[in-house]
Design an enzyme around this catalytic site. Structure first.
Site, PDB file in Angstrom:
ATOM      1  N   HIS A 246     -14.217   3.810  -1.622  1.00  0.00           N
ATOM      2  CA  HIS A 246     -15.162   2.833  -2.161  1.00  0.00           C
ATOM      3  C   HIS A 246     -16.223   2.465  -1.139  1.00  0.00           C
ATOM      4  CE1 HIS A 246     -13.295  -0.393   0.187  1.00  0.00           C
ATOM      5  NE2 HIS A 246     -12.119   0.054  -0.227  1.00  0.00           N
ATOM      6  N   CYS A 262      -7.513   2.544   2.213  1.00  0.00           N
ATOM      7  CA  CYS A 262      -8.638   3.150   1.508  1.00  0.00           C
ATOM      8  C   CYS A 262      -9.662   3.721   2.487  1.00  0.00           C
ATOM      9  CB  CYS A 262      -9.328   2.125   0.612  1.00  0.00           C
ATOM     10  SG  CYS A 262      -8.415   1.752  -0.893  1.00  0.00           S
TER      11      CYS A 262
END
Length: 287
Positions: A246, A262
């Site tokens: 992201h 992440c």
């Protein structure tokens, strides 16, 4: 960082290291911010069909799955399936399987059924890369687990082509996007901390989910099939999470090990990936 479920249709990620994501039954934890695109030497990934193992002498037909065979879910991965034999191979995977109905995954060609692979998981379409073939069976990467494969008889379905690949180098904190073996983009990224590392090995893009907060540049996140290596080290709300890719608007994070797992990515790069990548796109995280 990991993507975990808090409630149906809402995915929560925090602004420091967690990502609040809104999708049917999906959550994400992580972070990333826009930084200049980094286009150094290309990664060479030779496109080739899935590896074909030597056929065994005799492979029995697929055993009928029992009525109580578990179904893979977002927060419940498969049990009893074998490890990926080549978890960090960067050889391009060129085919995928998209189940139209629940299909049993076996622990070997002609082996024991261990779990059902459904056509959707938490609203995300299931498209799994094919990594090997043997004696009329295909091995696929499995969702909601790390470095795991399952075997499916090659009957009743047709493979779909794959053209893209993402390679994340943990040592260099670098993410590279390739299409048919040719580099399309390269970015310096942030990865998981020593306590909450980004899972290494082969995985794939399950789909995309919304985010909440200016730090994510108003962009969706890509949900991956991988999950936290040590979920007990995460906040309780993230222990059933998935890893994601992201955007992140705090440039000081790039090139560092600071996320919950992440991959935090410059916003410009994230826009490219969202516009170009499809479910099933292979992702390999190398040391």
């Amino acid at each position: 960082m990991p993507i975990s479920r808090t409630r149906r249709n809402v995915l929560t990620l925090t602004a420091i290291a967690l990502i609040v994501a809104v999708l049917v039954g999906v959550r994400l934890a992580g972070g990333g911010d826009p930084a200049p695109s980094d286009r150094a030497q290309p990664i060479v990934s030779t496109a080739s069909p899935a590896v074909s193992a030597e056929p065994s002498a005799t492979v029995p037909p697929a055993a009928k799955p029992p009525a109580d065979l578990p179904v893979i879910a977002y927060a419940k991965g498969p049990r009893g399936l074998p490890a990926d034999p080549e978890p960090t191979s960067v050889v391009a995977i060129t085919e995928a399987l998209r189940p139209e109905t629940a299909m049993a995954l076996y622990d070997a060609p002609g082996g024991k059924p261990r779990a059902y692979l459904p056509p959707q998981i938490s609203g995300l379409p299931v498209v799994v890369p094919i990594v090997a073939r043997e004696s009329g069976w295909a091995a696929v990467l499995t969702p909601s687990s790390n470095r795991t494969i399952g075997w499916i008889p090659e009957t009743g379905w047709k493979p779909e082509p794959l053209r893209d690949q993402i390679v994340v180098s943990l040592a260099d904190r670098r993410m590279t996007w390739l299409r048919e073996g040719t580099e399309q983009g390269r970015w310096t990224v942030a990865i998981g901390s020593d306590t909450t590392p980004t899972p290494h090995g082969r995985t794939f893009v399950m789909g995309r989910t919304g985010t909440s907060g200016a730090v994510y540049a108003g962009l969706d996140a890509l949900v991956l099939g991988s999950v936290p290596e040590e979920p007990e080290k995460l906040a309780a709300s993230l222990r059933n999470a998935h890893t994601g890719i992201h955007a992140w608007t705090n440039k000081s994070a790039f090139g560092r090990n600071v996320s919950n797992g992440c991959v935090r990515t410059p916003a410009a790069g994230m826009r490219e990936l969202l516009a170009q990548l499809d479910p099933g796109t292979p992702v390999v995280v190398t040391a």
